[in-house]
Design an enzyme around this catalytic site. Structure first.
Site, short mmCIF file in Angstrom:
data_model
loop_
_atom_site.label_atom_id
_atom_site.label_comp_id
_atom_site.label_asym_id
_atom_site.label_seq_id
_atom_site.Cartn_x
_atom_site.Cartn_y
_atom_site.Cartn_z
N LYS A 177 0.85 -1.20 0.00
CA LYS A 177 0.00 0.00 0.00
C LYS A 177 0.88 1.25 0.00
O LYS A 177 1.47 1.60 1.02
CB LYS A 177 -0.92 0.04 1.22
CG LYS A 177 -1.98 1.14 1.11
CD LYS A 177 -2.53 1.59 2.43
CE LYS A 177 -1.67 2.65 3.08
NZ LYS A 177 -1.67 3.96 2.36
N SER A 231 5.50 7.51 10.04
CA SER A 231 5.57 8.23 11.31
C SER A 231 5.57 7.28 12.50
O SER A 231 5.02 6.17 12.45
CB SER A 231 4.40 9.21 11.44
OG SER A 231 3.19 8.50 11.69
N THR A 232 6.12 7.76 13.60
CA THR A 232 6.14 6.98 14.84
C THR A 232 4.73 6.78 15.37
O THR A 232 4.41 5.71 15.91
CB THR A 232 7.02 7.70 15.88
OG1 THR A 232 8.35 7.85 15.34
CG2 THR A 232 7.11 6.92 17.17
N ALA A 233 3.86 7.78 15.21
CA ALA A 233 2.48 7.67 15.69
C ALA A 233 1.75 6.55 14.97
O ALA A 233 1.03 5.75 15.60
CB ALA A 233 1.76 9.00 15.50
N ALA A 235 3.17 4.01 13.54
CA ALA A 235 3.82 2.75 13.92
C ALA A 235 3.24 2.19 15.22
O ALA A 235 3.14 0.97 15.39
CB ALA A 235 5.31 2.96 14.07
N GLU A 252 10.50 1.55 10.05
CA GLU A 252 11.49 2.60 9.80
C GLU A 252 10.77 3.93 9.95
O GLU A 252 9.92 4.29 9.14
CB GLU A 252 12.09 2.44 8.40
CG GLU A 252 13.39 3.18 8.21
CD GLU A 252 13.22 4.67 7.97
OE1 GLU A 252 13.48 5.44 8.92
OE2 GLU A 252 12.81 5.06 6.87
N CYS A 286 13.58 11.46 5.90
CA CYS A 286 13.72 11.12 7.31
C CYS A 286 15.14 11.34 7.82
O CYS A 286 15.37 11.47 9.02
CB CYS A 286 13.28 9.68 7.56
SG CYS A 286 14.21 8.46 6.60
N GLU A 390 9.91 15.99 14.98
CA GLU A 390 10.26 15.92 13.56
C GLU A 390 9.39 16.89 12.79
O GLU A 390 8.17 16.77 12.76
CB GLU A 390 10.08 14.50 13.02
CG GLU A 390 10.53 14.36 11.59
CD GLU A 390 10.40 12.95 11.05
OE1 GLU A 390 11.33 12.49 10.37
OE2 GLU A 390 9.37 12.30 11.31
#
Length: 486
Positions: A177, A231-233, A235, A252, A286, A390
């Site tokens: 996706k 993004s970390t959110a 993830a 990542e 990134c 970030e």
């Protein structure tokens, strides 16, 4: 633009293009206008893609590495033969300059297939002898099954192929996706898969949003592993939703990457490279530098010369090959990035160039595009959101430091740990500092030099796992230990 002039994408499932009843608007970032309609896929489309991938897995997984390698190389040939078409499409869809797409995105996308086509031919397994027990131990690796791959919007085809290539080279089938904001080059690649020799169902592309298509893929019981860049959110949600199925995860994520510049640095090389590392691709990488620590004795000179160099970094229409930066991905993202500059002013920091200081002149057709000049800020506290979060845009903060141990501590004082750069002529120092920095990648006196054989990934909130030659192969396979008593 009339509706019949929109580019309308279709999902690619089981070797066929399949229309979707629901569509999403996709914008040209350089004009702010809708130019493309992307499938708004959900659980039904994802399930169809997973079924096709499961059906294709037994045959594809039993092909030899050499047979799979041949198909990957053929796809690389086909992408390179249409390089300019892909370049034009990637620039228009993402907002990046035609030059960046031509020199970086599309060549690297083709090379990803070539690299893993070669890499998969050279892996070895472990073996150990236990003569005192009359036993021989060895390992074998097997593909896992259907790989779920989710890629971001900043380097669309580049990062999508970075996942697809190792997955299929190892014998897996995939459901991928791409970002709904940058789907066109993935769709174009699908048009080449049959000619390259991929059997139906080996590569399936389902377009749509994270909450619908992404979540359906992550939560699907027949997808045993997920590789995600973003993004970390997001993830965190992927981790939660995949947890009931104990899936293998490769994540990542973001970065808040420091550059540490010591007084003995090569100033000329350092400034030109740090402008590039801060602002390339509109700062939407990134690995971009967003915190610059400069030894106090050279701080005034560095800041003045860095601002001067940043003002030479041209922002404008992506199709103009003389421009260094194009447009940011979306109106919402542009507003978010500008919001950090407004916050800096509220906190008493100084904006030296770019947003609110210099004027950006654009042609009339691009007046509503999502453009922003390279922006340099000083006087920001380490605790500020500008130094902790970030930003993912053409904004970087510059601050002085006094001692080596002090700057290492400050560089590490964020929740991210993806990359860092160190500038010094002192060989002992660069080795010493590199070891102490909490980052998965450290460059000294350079930036973005990559050997794809080596591990790529971050520490802390910058991700889980590593990507690269051996690391990707290990992620996309399961290892089995076998003991033979003789």
């Amino acid at each position: 633009m009339s509706k019949d002039k929109y580019l309308v994408l279709e999902n690619y499932i089981g070797g066929k293009f399949v229309p979707c009843s629901k569509l999403i608007d996709s914008f040209n970032p350089s004009t702010g206008e809708v130019y493309c309609k992307v499938p708004d896929s959900g659980p039904q489309e994802v399930d169809a893609a997973v079924r096709a991938a499961k059906e294709a897995f037994p045959d594809w997984s039993t092909k030899s590495p050499a047979e799979r390698s041949k198909v990957l190389n053929k796809l690389a040939d086909l992408i390179e033969a249409r390089l300019e078409e892909f370049v034009q499409a990637e620039s228009k869809d993402q907002g990046k300059t035609i030059t960046f797409a031509r020199n970086v995105d599309i060549p690297r996308s083709a090379y990803n297939f070539r690299f893993f086509a070669s890499s998969v031919l050279h892996h070895t397994n472990d073996c150990s002898q236990m003569d005192h027990m009359g036993c021989l131990n060895y390992t074998v690796r097997s593909p896992v099954g259907v790989a779920g791959l989710i890629s971001p919007w900043n380097l669309p085809l580049y990062l999508l192929t970075w996942k697809i290539a190792p997955a299929v080279a190892a014998g897996n089938t995939v459901v991928a996706k791409p970002s709904e904001m940058t789907s066109v080059t993935a769709w174009m690649m699908c048009q080449l898969l049959e000619e390259a020799g991929f059997p139906p169902g080996v590569i399936n592309i389902v377009f749509g949003t994270g909450p619908r298509a992404g979540d359906a893929l992550v939560s699907h019981p027949d997808v045993p592993l997920i590789s995600f860049t973003g993004s970390t959110a997001t993830a965190r949600l992927i981790t939660e939703h995949s947890a009931p199925y104990c899936k293998k995860l490769s994540l990542e994520l973001g970065g808040k990457n420091p550059a540490i510049i010591f007084a003995d640095a090569d100033m000329e090389q350092c400034i030109s490279t740090t402008v590039r590392s801060s602002f390339s691709n509109q700062g939407e990488i990134c690995l971009c530098t967003s915190r610059i620590f400069v030894e106090r004795s050279i701080y005034p000179e560095f800041l003045a010369r860095f601002v001067e160099a940043a003002r030479q970094w041209k922002t404008g229409v992506p199709s103009d090959p003389s421009n260094d930066n194009g447009a940011l991905i979306s109106k919402e993202h542009l507003q978010k990035v500008k919001g950090y500059v407004a916050l800096a002013l509220e906190e008493g920091a100084q904006v030296h160039c770019g947003e609110g200081v210099d004027k950006l002149i654009l042609p009339q057709p691009n007046a509503s595009g999502y453009f922003m000049l390279p922006t340099i800020i000083s006087g920001v506290k380490d605790s500020s959101a500008l130094m902790q979060e970030e930003i993912f845009g053409p904004v970087t903060c510059v601050t002085p430091f006094d001692e080596e141990e002090e700057v290492i501590s400050r560089a590490n004082d964020v929740r991210y740990g993806l990359s860092a750069t160190v500038w010094s002529r002192d060989v002992g120092r660069v080795h010493r500092v590199a070891r102490k920095l909490q980052a998965g990648l450290v460059w000294t006196n350079c930036w973005l030099v990559r050997d794809l054989n080596l591990p790529f990934g971050g520490m802390k909130n910058s991700g889980i796992g590593r990507e690269g030659g051996k690391d990707s192969y290990h992620f996309f396979t399961e290892v089995k230990s076998i003991t033979i008593k003789h």
